[in-house]
Design a protein around this motif. Sequence first.
Motif, PDB file in Angstrom:
ATOM      1  N   SER A   1       0.722  -1.500  -0.115  1.00  5.39           N
ATOM      2  CA  SER A   1      -0.062  -0.193   0.019  1.00  5.39           C
ATOM      3  C   SER A   1       1.327   0.861  -0.218  1.00  5.39           C
ATOM      4  O   SER A   1       2.032   1.205   0.442  1.00  5.39           O
TER       5      SER A   1
ATOM      6  N   ALA B   1       0.732   3.358   2.333  1.00  2.82           N
ATOM      7  CA  ALA B   1       0.452   3.539   3.285  1.00  2.82           C
ATOM      8  C   ALA B   1       1.789   2.735   3.705  1.00  2.82           C
ATOM      9  O   ALA B   1       1.689   2.907   5.028  1.00  2.82           O
TER      10      ALA B   1
ATOM     11  N   GLY C   1       2.735   7.378   6.706  1.00  4.16           N
ATOM     12  CA  GLY C   1       1.947   6.924   7.674  1.00  4.16           C
ATOM     13  C   GLY C   1       1.166   8.080   6.937  1.00  4.16           C
ATOM     14  O   GLY C   1       1.415   9.687   6.753  1.00  4.16           O
TER      15      GLY C   1
ATOM     16  N   CYS D   1      -4.114   5.164  10.755  1.00  4.81           N
ATOM     17  CA  CYS D   1      -3.073   4.297  10.199  1.00  4.81           C
ATOM     18  C   CYS D   1      -2.337   3.684  10.822  1.00  4.81           C
ATOM     19  O   CYS D   1      -1.207   3.180   9.875  1.00  4.81           O
TER      20      CYS D   1
ATOM     21  N   SER E   1      -0.237   0.882   8.763  1.00  2.92           N
ATOM     22  CA  SER E   1       0.584   1.662   7.983  1.00  2.92           C
ATOM     23  C   SER E   1       2.570   1.033   8.832  1.00  2.92           C
ATOM     24  O   SER E   1       3.555  -0.030   7.460  1.00  2.92           O
TER      25      SER E   1
ATOM     26  N   LYS F   1       2.237  -2.555   6.988  1.00  2.00           N
ATOM     27  CA  LYS F   1       2.996  -2.591   5.573  1.00  2.00           C
ATOM     28  C   LYS F   1       3.959  -1.529   5.303  1.00  2.00           C
ATOM     29  O   LYS F   1       4.346  -2.762   4.767  1.00  2.00           O
TER      30      LYS F   1
END
Length: 226
Positions: A173, A175, A179, A183, A187, A190
């Motif tokens: 992602s 993310a 950041g 999330c 984050s 990911k």
Amino acid sequence: MNFILNTFRFIGLTVYYMLESLVFYIVPKRKKNVSGEIVLITGAGSGIGRLLSLKFARLGATLVLWDINEEGLKETSRLARENGGARVHSYICDCSKKQDIYRVADEVKKEVGDVSILVNNAGVVTGKMILDCPDSLIEKTMEVNTMAHFWTYKAFLPAMLASNHGHLVSIASIAGLMGFSRCSDYSASKFAAVGFAESIDCEMRDLQKTGVKTTIVCPCLINTGM
């Protein structure tokens, strides 16, 4: 200040990837032939996983579809067959549980064969501020979005190494590159997925396994569910 820096970073990355896409549009890369390859897609019951399943079906791949959602998995399997998928195999698998991954992986190897393209797509997101997010959801986010990649690689990578043929795909992602508010767990998971995939790519080079490829995909905003 951090917000401004992150904004500029986001804009810079967006421009870079748009220019990269433009270059590849003008001078396309040679497309990979996946006909006959055994492609395993996690999180295939909906969203990106379903779309990938339909695309691989049209390209003549043997599909191995995993999801925890039985109804969604049945629908994806049906659509894949309608889109030319002659060999479609579906399995219920909870990617938050290591032993379930290993158990279903063994079934796949016995019933279908060695997976040659692995797409780690399954993902969850809470969308909560860190102090509002229950510990159990944070743990599940890390288990599905990150740890599942470890277990699927350990299950299917040995056969790829033995034949020096395979492809490891991580659906991460944007993310995972920067950041975002609400999330923090997503984050972090990911970022870990991106770092893991990049490290595996380095390991393949160290092992001189030039036939085992890696791809990291970092989507931005999407209009599919998770």
